[in-house]
Design a protein around this motif. Structure first.
Motif, PDB file in Angstrom:
ATOM      1  N   LYS A  49      33.085   5.761 -12.849  1.00 40.11           N
ATOM      2  CA  LYS A  49      34.570   6.570 -12.907  1.00 40.11           C
ATOM      3  C   LYS A  49      34.530   5.936 -10.647  1.00 40.11           C
ATOM      4  N   VAL A  50      34.367   6.268 -10.649  1.00 35.12           N
ATOM      5  CA  VAL A  50      34.398   6.718  -9.542  1.00 35.12           C
ATOM      6  C   VAL A  50      34.389   4.819  -8.495  1.00 35.12           C
ATOM      7  N   ASN A  51      33.400   4.061  -8.919  1.00 37.41           N
ATOM      8  CA  ASN A  51      32.987   3.277  -8.755  1.00 37.41           C
ATOM      9  C   ASN A  51      34.461   1.976  -8.979  1.00 37.41           C
ATOM     10  N   ASP A  52      34.811   1.984 -10.709  1.00 36.34           N
ATOM     11  CA  ASP A  52      36.211   1.578 -10.405  1.00 36.34           C
ATOM     12  C   ASP A  52      37.192   1.378 -10.026  1.00 36.34           C
ATOM     13  N   LEU A  53      37.197   2.249  -9.489  1.00 35.95           N
ATOM     14  CA  LEU A  53      38.159   3.378  -7.842  1.00 35.95           C
ATOM     15  C   LEU A  53      38.097   2.056  -6.442  1.00 35.95           C
ATOM     16  N   THR A  54      38.598   1.032  -6.711  1.00 29.36           N
ATOM     17  CA  THR A  54      38.034   0.438  -5.532  1.00 29.36           C
ATOM     18  C   THR A  54      38.660   0.997  -4.061  1.00 29.36           C
ATOM     19  N   ASP A  55      39.481   2.239  -4.661  1.00 29.17           N
ATOM     20  CA  ASP A  55      40.117   2.544  -3.119  1.00 29.17           C
ATOM     21  C   ASP A  55      39.361   3.095  -2.206  1.00 29.17           C
ATOM     22  N   ILE A  56      38.059   4.002  -3.292  1.00 33.26           N
ATOM     23  CA  ILE A  56      37.681   5.372  -3.167  1.00 33.26           C
ATOM     24  C   ILE A  56      36.283   4.883  -2.390  1.00 33.26           C
ATOM     25  N   LYS A  57      35.623   5.404  -1.545  1.00 29.88           N
ATOM     26  CA  LYS A  57      34.654   5.137  -0.625  1.00 29.88           C
ATOM     27  C   LYS A  57      33.452   6.199  -1.103  1.00 29.88           C
ATOM     28  N   VAL A  58      32.206   6.697  -1.633  1.00 28.40           N
ATOM     29  CA  VAL A  58      31.697   7.142  -2.341  1.00 28.40           C
ATOM     30  C   VAL A  58      30.518   7.239  -0.872  1.00 28.40           C
ATOM     31  N   LEU A  59      31.445   8.284   0.128  1.00 27.10           N
ATOM     32  CA  LEU A  59      30.303   8.391   1.707  1.00 27.10           C
ATOM     33  C   LEU A  59      28.404   9.002   1.407  1.00 27.10           C
ATOM     34  N   PHE A  60      28.765   9.950   0.267  1.00 26.39           N
ATOM     35  CA  PHE A  60      27.093  10.638   0.156  1.00 26.39           C
ATOM     36  C   PHE A  60      27.920  11.572  -1.573  1.00 26.39           C
ATOM     37  N   SER A  61      26.890  11.608  -1.980  1.00 28.91           N
ATOM     38  CA  SER A  61      26.941  12.391  -2.960  1.00 28.91           C
ATOM     39  C   SER A  61      24.946  12.583  -3.743  1.00 28.91           C
ATOM     40  N   PHE A  62      25.469  14.026  -4.301  1.00 30.19           N
ATOM     41  CA  PHE A  62      24.553  15.474  -4.667  1.00 30.19           C
ATOM     42  C   PHE A  62      24.232  16.033  -5.247  1.00 30.19           C
ATOM     43  N   LYS A  63      22.981  15.831  -5.743  1.00 30.06           N
ATOM     44  CA  LYS A  63      23.188  17.035  -6.920  1.00 30.06           C
ATOM     45  C   LYS A  63      21.863  17.635  -7.420  1.00 30.06           C
ATOM     46  N   GLU A  64      21.618  18.679  -7.026  1.00 28.97           N
ATOM     47  CA  GLU A  64      20.217  19.180  -7.021  1.00 28.97           C
ATOM     48  C   GLU A  64      19.511  19.218  -8.376  1.00 28.97           C
ATOM     49  N   LEU A  65      18.099  18.979  -8.706  1.00 31.80           N
ATOM     50  CA  LEU A  65      17.309  18.955 -10.334  1.00 31.80           C
ATOM     51  C   LEU A  65      17.870  21.385 -10.672  1.00 31.80           C
ATOM     52  N   GLY A  66      18.681  21.433 -11.915  1.00 28.10           N
ATOM     53  CA  GLY A  66      19.041  22.802 -11.922  1.00 28.10           C
ATOM     54  C   GLY A  66      19.946  23.596 -11.607  1.00 28.10           C
ATOM     55  N   ASN A  67      20.729  22.913 -10.214  1.00 32.32           N
ATOM     56  CA  ASN A  67      21.749  22.982  -9.849  1.00 32.32           C
ATOM     57  C   ASN A  67      22.539  22.518 -11.022  1.00 32.32           C
ATOM     58  N   THR A  68      24.227  23.410 -11.332  1.00 32.66           N
ATOM     59  CA  THR A  68      25.496  23.221 -11.280  1.00 32.66           C
ATOM     60  C   THR A  68      26.016  22.832 -11.676  1.00 32.66           C
ATOM     61  N   ARG A  69      25.938  22.032  -9.720  1.00 36.63           N
ATOM     62  CA  ARG A  69      27.247  21.144  -9.281  1.00 36.63           C
ATOM     63  C   ARG A  69      26.714  19.558  -8.489  1.00 36.63           C
ATOM     64  N   ILE A  70      27.404  19.045  -8.810  1.00 37.29           N
ATOM     65  CA  ILE A  70      27.551  17.694  -7.915  1.00 37.29           C
ATOM     66  C   ILE A  70      28.721  18.125  -6.777  1.00 37.29           C
ATOM     67  N   VAL A  71      28.021  16.995  -5.905  1.00 36.34           N
ATOM     68  CA  VAL A  71      28.833  17.207  -4.866  1.00 36.34           C
ATOM     69  C   VAL A  71      28.909  15.542  -4.449  1.00 36.34           C
ATOM     70  N   LEU A  72      30.441  15.656  -4.118  1.00 38.42           N
ATOM     71  CA  LEU A  72      30.986  14.013  -3.922  1.00 38.42           C
ATOM     72  C   LEU A  72      31.667  14.314  -1.799  1.00 38.42           C
ATOM     73  N   VAL A  73      31.375  13.797  -1.264  1.00 37.70           N
ATOM     74  CA  VAL A  73      31.752  13.553  -0.609  1.00 37.70           C
ATOM     75  C   VAL A  73      32.895  12.017  -0.526  1.00 37.70           C
ATOM     76  N   LEU A  74      34.061  11.961  -0.424  1.00 40.62           N
ATOM     77  CA  LEU A  74      35.054  10.541  -0.869  1.00 40.62           C
ATOM     78  C   LEU A  74      35.421   9.900   0.568  1.00 40.62           C
ATOM     79  N   ASP A  75      35.577   9.051   0.520  1.00 41.95           N
ATOM     80  CA  ASP A  75      36.947   8.586   1.470  1.00 41.95           C
ATOM     81  C   ASP A  75      38.115   7.620   0.697  1.00 41.95           C
ATOM     82  N   VAL A  76      39.355   8.513   0.510  1.00 42.71           N
ATOM     83  CA  VAL A  76      39.802   8.464   0.040  1.00 42.71           C
ATOM     84  C   VAL A  76      41.467   7.324   0.652  1.00 42.71           C
ATOM     85  N   GLU A  77      41.159   5.519   0.195  1.00 44.32           N
ATOM     86  CA  GLU A  77      41.971   4.762   0.533  1.00 44.32           C
ATOM     87  C   GLU A  77      43.485   5.283   0.571  1.00 44.32           C
TER      88      GLU A  77
END
Length: 119
Positions: A49-77
């Motif tokens: 979904k994020v990759n389909d949105l051409t006006d949003i760039k993923v600068l950083f993404s992180f998911k630690e095994l066993g952790n319930t949280r996904i972290v994204l740092v996005l540049d929203v144009e």
């Protein structure tokens, strides 16, 4: 939390710098364990979904095994893309939060407000 802080420090200075056009956000998506949940497929669906949105760039993404949280740092144009992403996460029923990484000093300057140094 310390690992997240270190990873954010690893972003290029141009990303976190004084760019008035940068609209950076940290999005935390929580995926509590559920019986029968295919976490890998859900993460892939979020990434698609994020990759389909051409006006949003993923600068950083992180998911630690066993952790319930996904972290994204996005540049929203474009604001339209941001609302599409937030709508997608809401429709899927994810518990998520978004925090602006827009520098406070730049924001104050844009508003024409003087921020005291102690802030």
């Amino acid at each position: 939390m310390m690992l997240l802080f270190v990873c954010l420090l690893c972003l290029p200075l141009s990303v976190l710098g004084d760019d008035r056009d940068a609209h950076l956000y940290r999005v935390d998506i929580y995926m509590p364990p559920e019986k029968g949940r295919d976490e890998t497929a859900e993460i892939r669906q979020i990434n698609d979904k994020v990759n389909d949105l051409t006006d949003i760039k993923v600068l950083f993404s992180f998911k630690e095994l066993g952790n319930t949280r996904i972290v994204l740092v996005l540049d929203v144009e474009e604001p339209g893309s941001w609302s599409q992403l937030m709508g997608f996460l809401s429709r899927k029923g994810y518990d998520f939060s978004a925090v602006s990484l827009y520098p406070c000093g730049v924001f104050a300057d844009d508003l024409g407000v003087t921020v005291p140094e102690e802030m």
